[in-house]
Design a protein around this motif. Structure first.
Motif, PDB file in Angstrom:
ATOM      1  N   SER A  25      -2.485   4.136  -0.124  1.00 12.21           N
ATOM      2  CA  SER A  25      -1.248   5.263   0.498  1.00 12.21           C
ATOM      3  C   SER A  25      -1.394   6.196   0.776  1.00 12.21           C
ATOM      4  O   SER A  25       0.297   6.684   1.296  1.00 12.21           O
ATOM      5  CB  SER A  25      -0.468   5.504  -0.933  1.00 12.21           C
ATOM      6  OG  SER A  25      -1.416   6.296  -1.497  1.00 12.21           O
ATOM      7  N   ALA A  60       2.195   1.826  -3.227  1.00 12.38           N
ATOM      8  CA  ALA A  60       0.964   1.857  -4.209  1.00 12.38           C
ATOM      9  C   ALA A  60       1.067   2.131  -5.942  1.00 12.38           C
ATOM     10  O   ALA A  60       1.273   2.999  -6.195  1.00 12.38           O
ATOM     11  CB  ALA A  60       0.581   3.394  -3.600  1.00 12.38           C
ATOM     12  N   SER A  83       0.900  -1.064   0.447  1.00 16.09           N
ATOM     13  CA  SER A  83      -0.059  -0.317   0.247  1.00 16.09           C
ATOM     14  C   SER A  83       0.726   1.128   0.383  1.00 16.09           C
ATOM     15  O   SER A  83       0.480   2.477  -0.769  1.00 16.09           O
ATOM     16  CB  SER A  83      -1.181  -0.030   1.655  1.00 16.09           C
ATOM     17  OG  SER A  83      -2.290  -0.804   1.162  1.00 16.09           O
ATOM     18  N   SER A  84       1.783   1.388   0.469  1.00 14.39           N
ATOM     19  CA  SER A  84       2.901   2.666   0.684  1.00 14.39           C
ATOM     20  C   SER A  84       3.648   3.179  -0.575  1.00 14.39           C
ATOM     21  O   SER A  84       3.804   3.921  -1.281  1.00 14.39           O
ATOM     22  CB  SER A  84       3.753   2.298   2.048  1.00 14.39           C
ATOM     23  OG  SER A  84       4.492   3.166   1.796  1.00 14.39           O
TER      24      SER A  84
END
Length: 693
Positions: A309, A30, A27-28
């Protein structure tokens, strides 16, 4: 920067597994946002060579990931690069790494709020909603997109406060939807795209210029940025090794997605279309492949990616500031852990507030595309600097492996060093190209001085913050050599006292740990003077080295406290000294030789008894039958072993047949006149068994 074990304080709650770590890191990173926005921006620099630039950027990032993984293995810490660089290089650079990561992430959050708002406005337009509250909705309006994005940022910040496990579950659901849509559309685009596939897309030498290559590489590095988020939650993952696995899994997954996306985009869109649609590239890509409502799915995926994100940006930044606060290089407000949620709740809320403030300030740049370009270029340079310093920290910490194990030395020292050099060279070249591209400063994403000033301001603010912590706030751990001894709530040896450092030398130093103390905290160095452990700490312990000090480089190997059993049973101990003593035997061959020598020296003894054999010398901890058989065949005794006890008397070996009063007999060889023992397993009274334990 902390170089002394911090006092006992609040601990983060361990609630994450491997998949949770992957979800946070992915997710970071993204991927959907990077593909939807980053590919268009990068194509504007390198043209139709996106696959080549993504592959090239992956190589140094892979070396950086190896450095992160190895450092995390020996010293898992929520501060990761901040701690590792500070302890291996210098506290000033360590503080800088922690600071620029915080500033870069806040800048990233500020522009991602606008990206999120833009995706939502675009989605509303696809649904036929073009006005709201009397305003015409414009996905290119920085004010509108930022306002909507801030509302989302507030919501995800509150979710992050309630628990990282809850956040990971939310991100997992968002990721599944994103990847299903992304993989489906990219695969369909590769199969049906109107533009022919070309191997030149993978040719880095076809990139227009060296400046374009450098800028394209840094933009691609920015796309990979975020995999290290797995290491920021390494104190909340149940097994810290899963943090390393999660980071590497995420990085390799990102490479596959970026290659797939870049090929699909170039199959479907022309070079002008790629570069011309910028932040709206993914929506345009979807419109070219499908009609509504299916064409809106990539836009929904982009929105989900931006939301994830945002949350994934808040989580690692709060952990980094928590680690710095725990080390007292930042104020105590960042180190408060919620008793209810087990998270740095107050710090998380403050991060959200700071990102909101920066997003509002970004309104001075009128167009969203300008804001994205300026921030991405700035963050790319500072991320390259942070990665490079962390890789150099790994190279310094594990440098002894170059002489101990050249294969490990290449992986732990050479590859991270090459990765660091390449990133520093890229950043320096790009900075120089920005500087020479214009002769004046203006707030514009096209102005080279502005693009250069932004990362330089981030870096300069790090040194200013470190100086403030050292000389104004007088942070007790801002410089390790001058740190006073903190109060401990256990009996662990205290950190180094500066006065003692200046007046005494140790006899023995262990460096480059980790060192596990009885209270469970990790140090990296130990000093021993005489028969006492005098200091347990970090870089400051090296100041105890004198001309006669023996220095042992642990090279990342774990040093544990020794719990030695010092009691003695007088009678058995005295008897053992008169028997076969194996305490000096270090290997299996040494043990066999000692038994053989004892048998030769005492041919009159029908039994051999003694003790002190080492379990460590034998595979499986017990000497196999063959060991005693070899000893038996060369010894001039009747029975090679009666009872031989292990060191510490925790185990013993004996000849099971001897317990029945029988042993192999000796006979005289008629041809030579020498006496030999019968082969093992035969005796006058039957079979003689040989015990393995």
């Amino acid at each position: 920067m902390n170089d002394t074990p911090p006092p006992s304080g609040p601990a983060l709650r361990k609630s994450l597994g491997l998949l949770d770590g992957v979800a946070i890191a992915a997710s970071s990173t993204a991927a959907t946002t990077s593909i939807g926005i980053g590919l268009g921006v990068t194509a504007g620099v390198v043209g139709l060579h996106l696959p080549a630039i993504m592959l090239l950027a992956f190589l140094p990032i892979l070396g950086i990931a190896g450095a992160y993984s190895r450092l995390n293995r020996v010293e898992p810490n929520a501060g990761n690069g901040y701690v590792w660089v500070g302890r291996s290089l210098t506290p000033w650079l360590g503080f800088l790494v922690g600071w620029v990561n915080i500033v870069a992430t806040i800048a990233f959050l500020a522009y991602t709020t606008a990206v999120t708002g833009s995706a939502m406005i675009q989605l509303a337009g696809e649904a036929g909603v073009h006005r709201a509250a009397g305003l015409t909705l414009d996905p290119d309006s920085t004010a509108q997109t930022t306002a909507i994005g801030i509302l989302v940022l507030v919501a995800v910040t509150l979710t992050a406060v309630t628990g990282v496990r809850t956040a990971a579950r939310l991100q997992t659901g968002l990721l599944i939807f994103e990847y299903v849509v992304l993989l489906g559309f990219c695969a369909y685009g590769i199969v049906t795209g109107p533009h022919a596939f070309s191997l030149s897309w993978f040719d880095p030498f076809a990139i227009p210029s060296a400046s374009a290559l450098a800028q394209g590489l840094l933009l691609s590095v920015f796309c990979y940025w975020g995999f290290e988020a797995a290491f920021t939650v390494n104190e909340e993952i149940r097994d810290p090794r899963d943090a390393s696995r999660a980071g590497l899994i995420t990085l390799v997954t990102m490479l596959g997605l970026f290659l797939l996306g870049s090929i699909a985009f170039q199959r479907v869109l022309s070079e002008d279309e790629l570069a011309g649609h910028g932040a709206q590239g993914l929506a345009y890509f979807g419109d070219r492949l499908a009609s509504q409502p299916l064409a809106a799915l990539p836009l929904v995926a982009l929105m989900f990616s931006a939301v994830a994100s945002l949350q994934a940006g808040v989580i690692p930044t709060a952990r980094g500031m928590f680690a710095m606060s725990r080390d007292r290089t930042l104020g105590p407000v960042w180190g408060k852990v919620s008793a209810r949620y087990g998270t740095p709740a107050l710090g998380t809320l403050l991060i959200g507030a700071l990102a909101t403030a920066v997003a509002a300030l970004a309104l001075v740049i009128p167009r969203l595309a300008d804001m994205i370009m300026a921030t991405v270029n700035a963050v790319g340079i500072v991320v390259a600097l942070s990665y490079a310093l962390t890789a150099l920290a790994a190279a310094v910490r594990f440098r002894s492996l170059l002489t101990e194990d050249w294969r490990q030395g290449i992986r732990a020292v050479v590859l991270p060093t090459l990765s660091a050099i390449s990133l520093l060279a890229l950043g320096g070249y790009l900075g120089w190209s920005f500087y020479t591209s214009t002769d004046h400063l203006e707030v514009s994403a096209d102005n080279g001085w502005f693009l250069l000033l932004t990362p330089l301001a981030m870096i300069a603010s790090g040194f200013l913050a470190a100086a403030w912590a050292k000389w104004v706030r007088r942070s007790p751990t801002s410089t390790p050599a001058e740190a006073p001894t903190p109060t401990h709530r256990s009996s662990s040896p205290p950190p180094a006292d500066p006065a003692r450092i200046r007046t005494m030398h140790a006899d023995l130093l262990f460096t480059n740990g980790p060192v596990l103390t009885p209270e469970g905290r990790t140090a990296t160095a130990v000093a021993v003077t005489g028969d006492r452990i005098t200091v347990v700490g970090h870089a400051e312990v090296r100041d105890l080295a004198g001309p006669d000090t023996q220095v042992v480089d642990l090279a990342g190997r774990l040093l544990l406290p020794g719990f030695q059993d010092a009691h003695v049973h007088p009678v058995p101990a005295g008897l053992e000294l008169t028997q076969c003593d194996l305490t000096r035997a270090k290997t299996a061959e040494d043990t066999i030789a000692a038994v053989r020598a004892y048998a030769d020296a005492h041919p009159e003894r029908e039994w051999i008894t003694g003790g002190g054999w080492s379990m460590e010398a034998f595979e499986g901890a017990h000497p196999p039958r063959s060991c005693w058989t070899r000893s038996y065949r060369t010894a001039r005794c009747i029975c090679p072993t009666g009872t031989i006890t292990a060191r510490g008397s925790t185990a013993g070996l004996f000849n099971s047949r001897a317990s029945h009063g029988t042993c192999p007999t000796r006979r005289t060889d008629a041809s030579s006149g020498t006496r030999r023992a019968n082969r093992p397993g035969r005796s006058r009274k039957g079979r003689c068994s040989w015990s393995d334990a």
